[in-house]
Enzyme design. Structure first.
Site, PDB file in Angstrom:
ATOM      1  N   LYS A 154      -2.024  21.630   6.504  1.00  8.35           N
ATOM      2  CA  LYS A 154      -3.355  21.325   5.979  1.00  8.35           C
ATOM      3  C   LYS A 154      -3.416  21.479   4.462  1.00  8.35           C
ATOM      4  O   LYS A 154      -2.816  22.404   3.893  1.00  8.35           O
ATOM      5  CB  LYS A 154      -4.377  22.257   6.647  1.00  8.35           C
ATOM      6  N   SER A 181     -13.342  25.397  12.346  1.00 15.63           N
ATOM      7  CA  SER A 181     -12.559  24.307  11.767  1.00 15.63           C
ATOM      8  C   SER A 181     -11.266  23.959  12.488  1.00 15.63           C
ATOM      9  O   SER A 181     -10.630  22.961  12.162  1.00 15.63           O
ATOM     10  CB  SER A 181     -12.240  24.610  10.299  1.00 15.63           C
ATOM     11  N   SER A 238     -13.034  21.544   9.696  1.00 14.45           N
ATOM     12  CA  SER A 238     -12.433  20.984   8.497  1.00 14.45           C
ATOM     13  C   SER A 238     -10.984  20.560   8.683  1.00 14.45           C
ATOM     14  O   SER A 238     -10.409  19.943   7.800  1.00 14.45           O
ATOM     15  CB  SER A 238     -12.515  22.007   7.360  1.00 14.45           C
TER      16      SER A 238
END
Length: 498
Positions: A76, A175, A151
């Site tokens: 990420k 997330s 997210s």
């Protein structure tokens, strides 16, 4: 079967087994993953930085005896360091170039994984839809008109699209679990202290942020946790050690568990019929597995709890923007998005005393939650209140956009000190995701389970929250439900290899 078909069909454990047997090579897998990343890029827009050259080099030399040797992977673009790779955090603030790896990055590499891209995130992980001014809209492989959540939406999109079988993700208010719920994946929010965030930070958002992964299978989730958990010398605290391996837990029968189900919205906001159908599906699967399930209420988890959570996050965002300004040598308020700017300015107005008092109230509610649910092996509850939203579905419009513009342009974030306005803005931020932040505050583990697909063909997962430090029970339960339901065979219909 072609290499692309194998990549698309297998989980990480299965791919690693093929590599060990010599039936497929790390180079072949890496090239197939890169090709699929490029082919699906226009559809899902889930890659922040390509790592193709480094991936190809690593694939040629990786030790094939490693547990996940040659398995393509994504990391990420937020909250984790990869030496020499720009980190954007989904923002237009000038990128940060790490000169070291995070401990977690090193553990991924030691497992034999081959990072091929960094995955997209909304700006600083603040939205539960992965849409940013810096990178645009990340889309759901099940239906590209809809969100993959946030997210960790880029990670979810890449796994669901068959680019990689597993991807790094992080969770500060849902997330990991929200993208899992939106894309038909398994997503484990780990116990606080299970995986270190060092040396980048000791903790994030007052300990509410944790790292782990999005996976296709429960066994991948468990294996990756075995390979990455445990404190390092810089860790400020650690989760309770497991009794055995997480992989063994996922492989064993859970026995007869006592489960609870929490159906209400803690915010008192509407919940879709589809979400309740998904929750009922999870309950039915649990009962089919031989477990008892009883309804409970959590009256002490309500709007005041979420107001304290939101204020704490705002203060953390304000601190992050101060750190970013120090890093780049100037104010970054002009670089960030309007909503982030409003939150950061409000965070500057929340006093240290208010923040401390709010955190103490959150800790007290967490103690009560843990004590009152300790009699249950897990508590089932929703993740998302509605099926995956259409892209842009949380953008403020009309009066909401006018208010946000007013707060921004006239520097009127102080008006958020008014409880009715603050409550209104909180509802606009959380109306899609009422529940996930509970476990970020309490530090409990919680696993997203892909139990349901709507009539419109969109996944809708729910979560099972466990006792602090007890990922083993969750993984055992999840693996049993995976077997009963057959969800492992579901795949997004995007660019299915012929």
């Amino acid at each position: 079967m072609s290499v692309e078909q194998t990549l698309w069909a297998q989980d990480a454990t299965g791919l690693a087994d093929l590599v060990r047997k010599g039936e497929i090579s790390p180079v072949e897998l890496t090239e197939a993953a890169i090709a699929r990343a490029e082919a699906t890029r226009p559809d899902i827009n889930a890659s922040a930085e390509p790592l193709y050259d480094a991936a190809r080099t690593r694939a040629k030399t990786v030790d094939r005896s490693l547990p996940l040797a040659g398995v393509p992977f994504a990391i990420k673009d937020l909250g984790i360091a990869i030496k020499g790779v720009p980190t954007h955090g989904g923002s237009r603030i000038p990128a940060w170039l790490a000169d070291v790896n995070s401990v977690l990055t090193d553990r991924y590499l030691a497992a034999g994984l081959i990072p091929i891209v960094t995955s997209t995130s909304p700006e600083h992980g603040l939205r539960l839809m992965t849409e940013s001014k810096a990178f645009g809209i990340t889309r759901n492989p099940w239906n590209t008109g809809h969100t993959s959540g946030g997210s960790s939406g880029g990670a979810a999109a890449l796994v669901a699209a068959g680019v990689v079988p597993v991807a790094h993700a992080s969770d500060g208010g849902g997330s990991i679990r929200v993208p899992a719920a939106c894309t038909g994946l398994v997503g484990l929010k780990t116990s606080r202290g299970r995986i270190p965030l060092t040396p980048l930070v000791s903790e994030s958002w007052y300990g509410m942020v944790v790292d782990h992964a999005l996976t296709r299978s429960v066994r991948d989730c468990a294996l990756l946790l075995d390979l990455t958990h445990g404190p390092d010398l810089l860790s400020p605290y650690a989760a309770l050690p497991p009794k055995g391996s997480f992989t063994a837990a996922a492989a064993r029968d859970p026995g007869k568990l006592r489960l609870a189900v929490y159906r209400k919205s803690p915010l008192g906001l509407p919940v879709s019929a589809e979400t309740l159908v998904a929750l009922d599906t999870a309950v039915a699967l649990a009962r089919e597995g031989g477990h008892t399930v009883e309804d409970i209420d959590l009256p002490f988890i309500g709007r005041d709890f979420f107001a304290d959570f939101a204020s704490s996050v705002a203060s953390a965002v304000a601190g992050t923007m101060r750190a970013e300004a120090l890093r780049v040598g100037r104010s970054v308020l002009g670089d960030i998005e309007r909503a982030t700017r409003v939150v950061a300015r409000f965070g500057e107005l929340v006093s240290a005393g208010e923040t401390y008092a709010g955190l103490q109230r959150l800790h007290a509610a967490s103690r009560q939650l843990i004590a009152e649910t300790a009699q249950y092996d897990a508590v089932l509850m929703p993740i998302i209140a509605h099926p995956p939203l259409a892209c842009g579905g949380m953008d403020p419009k009309g009066a909401d956009e006018f208010i946000e513009n007013l707060l921004d342009k006239l520097h009127l974030s102080v008006l958020l000190k008014l409880k009715p306005l603050f409550g209104q803005m909180m509802d606009k931020s959380l109306w899609f995701t009422h529940w996930p932040a509970i476990q970020n505050v309490s530090g409990q583990p919680s696993i997203a389970l892909p139990v349901h697909v709507t009539d419109a063909g969109l996944p809708l997962g729910i979560q099972a929250a466990g006792r602090p430090g007890d990922e083993e029970t969750l993984l055992s339960l999840a693996a049993q439900m995976e077997k009963i339901s057959g969800w492992l065979g579901r795949r997004a219909p995007l660019r299915v290899p012929s």
